[in-house]
Write a protein that holds these residues in place. Structure first.
Motif, PDB file in Angstrom:
ATOM      1  N   GLY A 100       0.833  -1.185   0.000  1.00 35.54           N
ATOM      2  CA  GLY A 100       0.000   0.000   0.000  1.00 35.54           C
ATOM      3  C   GLY A 100       0.866   1.231   0.000  1.00 35.54           C
ATOM      4  N   ASP A 101       0.265   2.355  -0.417  1.00 39.03           N
ATOM      5  CA  ASP A 101       0.979   3.606  -0.258  1.00 39.03           C
ATOM      6  C   ASP A 101       0.022   4.685   0.205  1.00 39.03           C
ATOM      7  OD1 ASP A 101       0.175   5.226  -2.695  1.00 39.03           O
ATOM      8  OD2 ASP A 101       1.176   3.594  -3.734  1.00 39.03           O
ATOM      9  N   VAL A 102       0.614   5.699   0.825  1.00 34.81           N
ATOM     10  CA  VAL A 102      -0.147   6.790   1.424  1.00 34.81           C
ATOM     11  C   VAL A 102       0.680   8.063   1.304  1.00 34.81           C
ATOM     12  CG1 VAL A 102       0.763   6.345   3.754  1.00 34.81           C
ATOM     13  CG2 VAL A 102      -1.431   7.527   3.486  1.00 34.81           C
ATOM     14  N   LYS A 151      -2.551 -11.882   5.874  1.00 31.13           N
ATOM     15  CA  LYS A 151      -1.419 -11.533   5.015  1.00 31.13           C
ATOM     16  C   LYS A 151      -0.644 -10.374   5.629  1.00 31.13           C
ATOM     17  CE  LYS A 151      -3.752 -12.711   0.744  1.00 31.13           C
ATOM     18  NZ  LYS A 151      -3.521 -12.660  -0.672  1.00 31.13           N
ATOM     19  N   GLY A 152       0.630 -10.287   5.259  1.00 27.49           N
ATOM     20  CA  GLY A 152       1.417  -9.127   5.628  1.00 27.49           C
ATOM     21  C   GLY A 152       0.966  -7.926   4.816  1.00 27.49           C
ATOM     22  N   VAL A 153       1.119  -6.743   5.392  1.00 23.74           N
ATOM     23  CA  VAL A 153       0.786  -5.503   4.702  1.00 23.74           C
ATOM     24  C   VAL A 153       2.000  -4.581   4.811  1.00 23.74           C
ATOM     25  CG1 VAL A 153      -0.805  -3.557   4.537  1.00 23.74           C
ATOM     26  CG2 VAL A 153      -1.644  -5.771   5.366  1.00 23.74           C
ATOM     27  N   GLU A 154       2.500  -4.121   3.668  1.00 27.06           N
ATOM     28  CA  GLU A 154       3.637  -3.212   3.635  1.00 27.06           C
ATOM     29  C   GLU A 154       3.158  -1.860   3.139  1.00 27.06           C
ATOM     30  OE1 GLU A 154       6.634  -5.009   1.194  1.00 27.06           O
ATOM     31  OE2 GLU A 154       6.971  -6.633   2.630  1.00 27.06           O
ATOM     32  N   MET A 155       3.391  -0.815   3.925  1.00 27.15           N
ATOM     33  CA  MET A 155       2.936   0.520   3.578  1.00 27.15           C
ATOM     34  C   MET A 155       4.137   1.390   3.219  1.00 27.15           C
ATOM     35  SD  MET A 155       0.398   2.526   3.062  1.00 27.15           S
ATOM     36  CE  MET A 155      -0.876   1.395   3.565  1.00 27.15           C
ATOM     37  N   PRO A 182       9.613  -0.423   2.781  1.00 26.15           N
ATOM     38  CA  PRO A 182       8.357   0.100   3.328  1.00 26.15           C
ATOM     39  C   PRO A 182       8.610   0.871   4.625  1.00 26.15           C
ATOM     40  CG  PRO A 182       8.523  -2.248   3.726  1.00 26.15           C
ATOM     41  CD  PRO A 182       9.684  -1.872   2.849  1.00 26.15           C
ATOM     42  N   MET A 183       7.750   1.848   4.898  1.00 27.83           N
ATOM     43  CA  MET A 183       7.917   2.612   6.144  1.00 27.83           C
ATOM     44  C   MET A 183       7.201   1.942   7.302  1.00 27.83           C
ATOM     45  SD  MET A 183       5.544   5.906   5.495  1.00 27.83           S
ATOM     46  CE  MET A 183       3.806   5.729   5.148  1.00 27.83           C
ATOM     47  N   LEU A 184       6.100   1.270   7.043  1.00 29.94           N
ATOM     48  CA  LEU A 184       5.358   0.531   8.062  1.00 29.94           C
ATOM     49  C   LEU A 184       5.053  -0.858   7.529  1.00 29.94           C
ATOM     50  CD1 LEU A 184       2.728   3.237   9.078  1.00 29.94           C
ATOM     51  CD2 LEU A 184       4.636   2.455  10.470  1.00 29.94           C
ATOM     52  N   VAL A 212       2.290  -3.984  13.920  1.00 29.05           N
ATOM     53  CA  VAL A 212       2.797  -3.058  12.911  1.00 29.05           C
ATOM     54  C   VAL A 212       4.113  -2.497  13.428  1.00 29.05           C
ATOM     55  CG1 VAL A 212       2.380  -0.890  11.693  1.00 29.05           C
ATOM     56  CG2 VAL A 212       0.479  -2.452  12.109  1.00 29.05           C
ATOM     57  N   THR A 213       5.145  -2.520  12.583  1.00 29.69           N
ATOM     58  CA  THR A 213       6.434  -1.969  12.974  1.00 29.69           C
ATOM     59  C   THR A 213       6.839  -0.851  12.034  1.00 29.69           C
ATOM     60  OG1 THR A 213       7.607  -3.667  11.718  1.00 29.69           O
ATOM     61  CG2 THR A 213       7.267  -4.083  14.055  1.00 29.69           C
ATOM     62  N   PHE A 214       7.582   0.089  12.571  1.00 28.97           N
ATOM     63  CA  PHE A 214       8.103   1.227  11.818  1.00 28.97           C
ATOM     64  C   PHE A 214       9.441   0.817  11.223  1.00 28.97           C
ATOM     65  CE2 PHE A 214      10.546   5.288  11.856  1.00 28.97           C
ATOM     66  CZ  PHE A 214       9.777   5.973  10.932  1.00 28.97           C
ATOM     67  N   ARG A 215       9.597   0.948   9.928  1.00 27.57           N
ATOM     68  CA  ARG A 215      10.817   0.502   9.261  1.00 27.57           C
ATOM     69  C   ARG A 215      11.593   1.632   8.612  1.00 27.57           C
ATOM     70  NH1 ARG A 215      10.424  -5.100   7.685  1.00 27.57           N
ATOM     71  NH2 ARG A 215       9.607  -6.111   9.538  1.00 27.57           N
TER      72      ARG A 215
END
Length: 103
Positions: free
Chosen positions: A39-41, A68-72, A83-85, A94-97
């Protein structure tokens, strides 16, 4: 069913789904693999802790529901940066990356 949109279909892959879970947050999700949704935001929409908390809750609920995993990613960066989250199904969190990137 909405969950069916998150199953990869080779003939029309990648599918995209635009979602406005709150009036101030627009999210775009794409099925990337059977295990991960990207995903993106726009980072402009994430000003303040409350909006960030809302986004993390949305990612967690989506990942739990779909298993499922979600990568934002930051808007438009899903093919260039990490990904950032990330929602991790196995850890149910949810982790901050975001951090220093080397490209």
């Amino acid at each position: 069913m909405a969950a069916d949109l998150f199953v990869p279909h080779p003939e029309d892959w990648p599918r995209a789904l635009w979602v406005w879970p709150r009036p101030y947050i627009e999210l775009i999700f794409r099925v990337w693999t059977h295990e991960v949704i990207l995903g993106d935001v726009s980072l402009h929409e994430l000003q303040g802790q409350e909006r960030l908390d809302d986004l993390c809750a949305i990612l967690r609920r989506m990942g739990q529901h779909l298993g499922k995993g979600v990568e934002m990613y930051a808007e438009g960066c899903y093919d260039a940066l990490p990904p950032m989250l990330v929602y991790d199904v196995t850890q149910d969190r949810v982790t901050f990356r975001a951090g220093p990137w080397h490209g």
